[in-house]
Design a protein around this motif. Structure first.
Motif, short mmCIF file in Angstrom:
data_model
loop_
_atom_site.label_atom_id
_atom_site.label_comp_id
_atom_site.label_asym_id
_atom_site.label_seq_id
_atom_site.Cartn_x
_atom_site.Cartn_y
_atom_site.Cartn_z
N ASP A 177 0.85 -1.19 0.00
CA ASP A 177 0.00 0.00 0.00
C ASP A 177 0.89 1.25 0.00
O ASP A 177 1.74 1.40 0.89
N GLN A 178 0.71 2.12 -0.99
CA GLN A 178 1.62 3.27 -1.14
C GLN A 178 1.58 4.20 0.08
O GLN A 178 2.62 4.68 0.54
N GLU A 179 0.37 4.40 0.61
CA GLU A 179 0.25 5.31 1.76
C GLU A 179 1.06 4.77 2.94
O GLU A 179 1.72 5.53 3.67
N THR A 180 1.02 3.44 3.11
CA THR A 180 1.77 2.82 4.21
C THR A 180 3.28 2.94 3.97
O THR A 180 4.04 3.28 4.88
N ASP A 207 4.81 5.17 2.31
CA ASP A 207 5.20 6.57 2.54
C ASP A 207 5.27 6.88 4.03
O ASP A 207 6.20 7.53 4.51
N LEU A 208 4.27 6.36 4.75
CA LEU A 208 4.23 6.62 6.20
C LEU A 208 5.45 6.05 6.93
O LEU A 208 6.02 6.68 7.82
N PRO A 262 -2.33 2.76 7.77
CA PRO A 262 -3.43 3.21 6.90
C PRO A 262 -4.36 2.05 6.52
O PRO A 262 -3.93 0.88 6.46
#
Ligand code: SF4
Length: 439
Positions: free
Chosen positions: A332-335, A337-338, A378
């Motif tokens: 997951d891209q958001e993860t 990045d986080l 996320p």
């Protein structure tokens, strides 16, 4: 070499000493507490101590009523950590970690299960008194045999040598191992569980490519491949450290955090294959008491995707069973990045699919992967994980293990454990918890 290691015992009023007991020669997943390799043993009315072929204590357990569970024991690692192996009552341990015994570690880690057995008085008693037990055993052998020294000389020699390995000297030896590696091994690959983490660490590169924000084990060093000469010298020093006990080993860890990246197209040398070959001949794995031999290393998405296909072909034809563990962490891209992992979810998916392809192609190689777990990730993290391990895999497989690694240290959480069990049930790949363990 094995011919000289005959098993002999002596009984005194205080203890029974057995030299060169032959334990299991094969790492096996069994609920019975199997002991591996050739070792010597002191047994008294309330303790059992076991020693490697360098006369260093490696395992211990209490026999009195206060001992937590008769089938549980303490193991001392080459890094001089005392680790308590517990059964967890056999419920859930195997399903969670793929092993029947749970290592309880003396330092903060990300385990979701287990308690604090190392703080139990009966366990502390053994950790604090093993040296005294050796002293008393020596005294009892001398008293028993008096001047008939010929009958007991090998037992006396063993005990005197074991006494040279004082707690302070064992600590010094661990430090010399760290010095040989260029620092302590802060994390071993999860696949090393297959050999109970009995690995010889051979560091062929330092550092990693990403320096992810979330990672607690990264080093500050930029990625660099070690010189051939340095690797050769390291092998000699390791031979000297592991000495007589080397016949109880059949596995190497090529470190440290991204040894697979030594196979990047810019490196003209065959660092991995050369190091693996040299280790095999220098450590004489063909003469090991333990059957088979294994090679463990870490890789990253980039090092894995850039590695030449010939590397995998060569590894597959070596005597080793090779395990390469890749940190994917999330699809997951958001993860990503986080957690500050500088790769894309597309790269993760491509690497995951390549893992499946190579695992099908090569019978002597298993590529495994890590994903993170936490309550506060996320929303897209777990669905994207299941898209890979369930939707992209048509039928259940026995190879290509997925390790789920809780992010929090020293924070066992029922919610995260519950989530793990749910994901494990849905995954079509073998799925276990990753307990971060140092050497
Ligand atoms: S997770 Fe792997 S790549 Fe990222 S910083 Fe840690 S060791 Fe380096």
């Amino acid at each position: 070499m094995l011919k000289n290691l005959t098993t002999t015992s002596i009984f005194t009023p205080y203890c029974k000493i057995t030299l060169n007991r032959q334990g299991s020669d094969k790492y096996t997943k069994i609920s019975f507490p199997l002991k591996y390799g050739i070792f010597s043993e002191i047994e008294t009315s309330d303790a059992i101590l076991q020693f490697n072929l360098n006369h260093e204590i490696i395992r211990a357990k209490g026999k009195d009523r206060a001992w937590i569970q008769p089938s549980e024991w303490l193991k001392r690692s080459m890094g001089n950590d005392w680790i308590y192996y517990s059964t967890g009552g056999y419920t859930g341990v195997f399903e969670s970690i793929g092993e029947y015994y749970l290592p309880n570690l003396p330092y903060p880690t990300n385990s979701l299960i287990g308690g604090k057995p190392l703080n139990e008085p009966s366990v502390l008693k053994i950790v604090r008194s093993w040296y005294e037990i050796i002293q008393k055993s020596l005294q009892s052998v001398k008293e028993l045999t008096g001047n008939q020294k010929r009958d007991s000389s090998n037992f006396i020699e063993f005990l005197e040598n074991a006494l040279i390995n004082t707690p302070e000297n064992l600590e010094k030896k661990a430090k010399s191992l760290f010095k040989t590696s260029g620092g302590r091994i802060t994390v071993m690959p999860p696949d090393a569980r297959h050999v109970d983490y009995d690995i010889i660490p051979l560091i062929i590169s330092d550092g990693c490519l990403y320096k992810c924000k979330f990672c607690r084990v990264k080093s500050d060093k930029p990625f660099a491949i070690r010189e051939k000469k340095e690797i050769d010298e390291q092998i000699l020093r390791l031979k000297d450290i592991y000495k007589n006990d080397i016949i109880n080993y059949n596995s190497i860890f090529l470190g440290d955090h991204d040894a697979l990246n030594t196979a990047n197209p810019l490196n003209k040398d065959n660092t991995i294959i050369d190091a693996a070959n040299k280790a095999y001949s220098s450590f004489e794995f063909n003469n090991s008491y333990m059957k088979g031999c294994n090679l463990f290393m870490f890789g990253s998405v980039d090092s894995f995707m850039n590695a030449n296909f010939d590397l995998f072909k060569s590894l597959n034809s070596m005597p080793y069973q090779t395990y390469i563990n890749i940190g994917l962490e999330s699809a997951d891209q958001e993860t990503l990045d986080l957690i500050g992992k500088p790769i894309t979810s597309k790269q993760v998916e491509e690497a995951f699919m390549e893992m499946q392809r190579l695992n099908e192609l090569f019978s002597n190689i298993e590529i495994t992967a890590n994903f993170i777990m936490d309550e506060n990730l996320p929303k897209g993290h777990y669905p994207s994980f299941l898209r890979l391990v369930r939707e992209k895999i048509l039928r259940a497989k026995t190879k290509g293990t997925i390790y789920l690694s809780p992010l929090r240290i020293n924070k066992p959480s029922r919610e995260v454990l519950f989530e793990f069990n749910r994901l494990k049930t849905l995954s079509r790949l073998p799925t276990f918890l990753y307990i971060i363990q140092r050497l």
